[in-house]
Design a protein around this motif. Structure first.
Motif, short mmCIF file in Angstrom:
data_model
loop_
_atom_site.label_atom_id
_atom_site.label_comp_id
_atom_site.label_asym_id
_atom_site.label_seq_id
_atom_site.Cartn_x
_atom_site.Cartn_y
_atom_site.Cartn_z
N ALA A 131 75.34 4.59 -110.21
CA ALA A 131 74.54 4.18 -111.37
C ALA A 131 74.88 2.77 -111.81
O ALA A 131 73.99 1.96 -112.08
N GLU A 132 76.17 2.47 -111.87
CA GLU A 132 76.61 1.14 -112.31
C GLU A 132 76.11 0.03 -111.38
O GLU A 132 75.76 -1.05 -111.83
N GLU A 133 76.03 0.33 -110.09
CA GLU A 133 75.61 -0.67 -109.11
C GLU A 133 74.10 -0.70 -108.90
O GLU A 133 73.53 -1.76 -108.65
N GLU A 134 73.44 0.44 -108.98
CA GLU A 134 72.03 0.52 -108.63
C GLU A 134 71.06 0.36 -109.80
O GLU A 134 70.04 -0.31 -109.67
N LEU A 135 71.35 0.97 -110.94
CA LEU A 135 70.40 0.90 -112.06
C LEU A 135 70.08 -0.54 -112.47
O LEU A 135 68.90 -0.86 -112.67
N PRO A 136 71.07 -1.43 -112.59
CA PRO A 136 70.74 -2.80 -113.02
C PRO A 136 69.81 -3.55 -112.07
O PRO A 136 69.18 -4.53 -112.48
N ARG A 137 69.69 -3.09 -110.84
CA ARG A 137 68.80 -3.75 -109.88
C ARG A 137 67.32 -3.56 -110.25
O ARG A 137 66.47 -4.32 -109.81
N TRP A 138 67.02 -2.57 -111.07
CA TRP A 138 65.65 -2.22 -111.46
C TRP A 138 65.29 -2.93 -112.76
O TRP A 138 65.00 -2.31 -113.77
N ASN A 139 65.33 -4.24 -112.73
CA ASN A 139 65.17 -5.04 -113.95
C ASN A 139 63.97 -5.98 -113.92
O ASN A 139 63.88 -6.88 -114.74
N GLN A 140 63.06 -5.76 -112.97
CA GLN A 140 61.95 -6.69 -112.83
C GLN A 140 60.60 -6.03 -113.06
O GLN A 140 60.41 -4.86 -112.79
N GLY A 141 59.68 -6.85 -113.55
CA GLY A 141 58.28 -6.48 -113.68
C GLY A 141 57.46 -7.69 -113.27
O GLY A 141 57.76 -8.81 -113.71
N GLY A 142 56.51 -7.50 -112.40
CA GLY A 142 55.70 -8.62 -111.93
C GLY A 142 56.53 -9.68 -111.22
O GLY A 142 56.20 -10.86 -111.28
N GLY A 143 57.63 -9.27 -110.58
CA GLY A 143 58.46 -10.20 -109.83
C GLY A 143 59.41 -11.03 -110.69
O GLY A 143 60.10 -11.90 -110.16
N GLN A 144 59.46 -10.75 -111.98
CA GLN A 144 60.34 -11.50 -112.87
C GLN A 144 61.31 -10.56 -113.57
O GLN A 144 60.95 -9.43 -113.92
N VAL A 145 62.54 -11.06 -113.78
CA VAL A 145 63.52 -10.29 -114.55
C VAL A 145 63.03 -10.23 -116.00
O VAL A 145 62.70 -11.25 -116.60
N LEU A 146 62.95 -9.01 -116.53
CA LEU A 146 62.49 -8.81 -117.91
C LEU A 146 63.67 -8.39 -118.78
O LEU A 146 64.35 -7.41 -118.48
N PRO A 147 63.91 -9.13 -119.87
CA PRO A 147 65.05 -8.82 -120.74
C PRO A 147 65.04 -7.37 -121.24
O PRO A 147 66.10 -6.75 -121.35
N GLY A 148 63.87 -6.81 -121.53
CA GLY A 148 63.79 -5.42 -121.98
C GLY A 148 64.28 -4.45 -120.92
O GLY A 148 64.93 -3.45 -121.24
#
Length: 173
Positions: A131-148
């Motif tokens: 979880a610590e390694e994989e969940l943070p990888r799912w941080n993009q929408g439309g190809g951009q990192v989204l702060p939310g």
């Protein structure tokens, strides 16, 4: 035979900490709005089947109680997909499971099923490390990192790592 057993298996309900996390990050919208991806949405992130949300069995604008009921109706699918996608050897407590259900609610069951996160859990790796390694990888929408999404993934990791004696998975054998 395995698919029949799987169809009879139901994912356990998530705990209140998981519901609260989802509610916090989805936000509350009693009226129909168009989400950033262009989909009609209502309540706590319910994606409607059409622009009038004719699939919603509650009156719109939603009361908060109906909004939570709709969320609980919706979340059943994601409880099941996390339960079905993880091997019977994967042991998760209620917080770990709830964090993964929140993630699946956000990214979809298809994305979770093909993810390295699920593959690593099924390979027997430590759930907290995964979880610590994989969940943070799912941080993009439309190809951009989204702060939310960065904040949501951090909250999911945090919930995932809170110890509890309440077991969630495996739910079925």
């Amino acid at each position: 035979m395995a698919s029949q057993a799987r169809a009879q298996c139901v994912g356990p309900e998530v705990n209140s900490a998981s519901i609260n996390l989802i509610k916090e990050f989805e936000g509350w919208y009693p009226d129909i709005y168009v989400d950033p991806a262009g989909y009609p949405t209502v309540g706590y992130g319910h994606l409607c089947s059409d622009s009038s949300c004719s699939d919603v069995s509650y009156s719109i604008p939603l009361s908060e109680a109906d909004g939570e009921n709709l969320l609980r109706d919706d979340i059943t699918n994601f409880q099941n997909c996390i339960t079905w996608q993880t091997a019977s050897s994967v042991v998760l407590n209620a917080n770990q499971y709830g964090a993964l259900v929140s993630w699946a609610f956000n990214v979809g069951c298809g994305a979770s099923e093909s993810s390295s996160l699920i593959a690593r859990l099924n390979a027997g790796e430590d759930p907290n490390t995964v979880a610590e390694e994989e969940l943070p990888r799912w941080n993009q929408g439309g190809g951009q990192v989204l702060p939310g999404l960065v904040r949501r993934r951090a909250a999911e990791v945090e919930l995932h790592q809170i110890p509890t004696d309440v077991a969630a998975l495996p739910a079925c054998s």
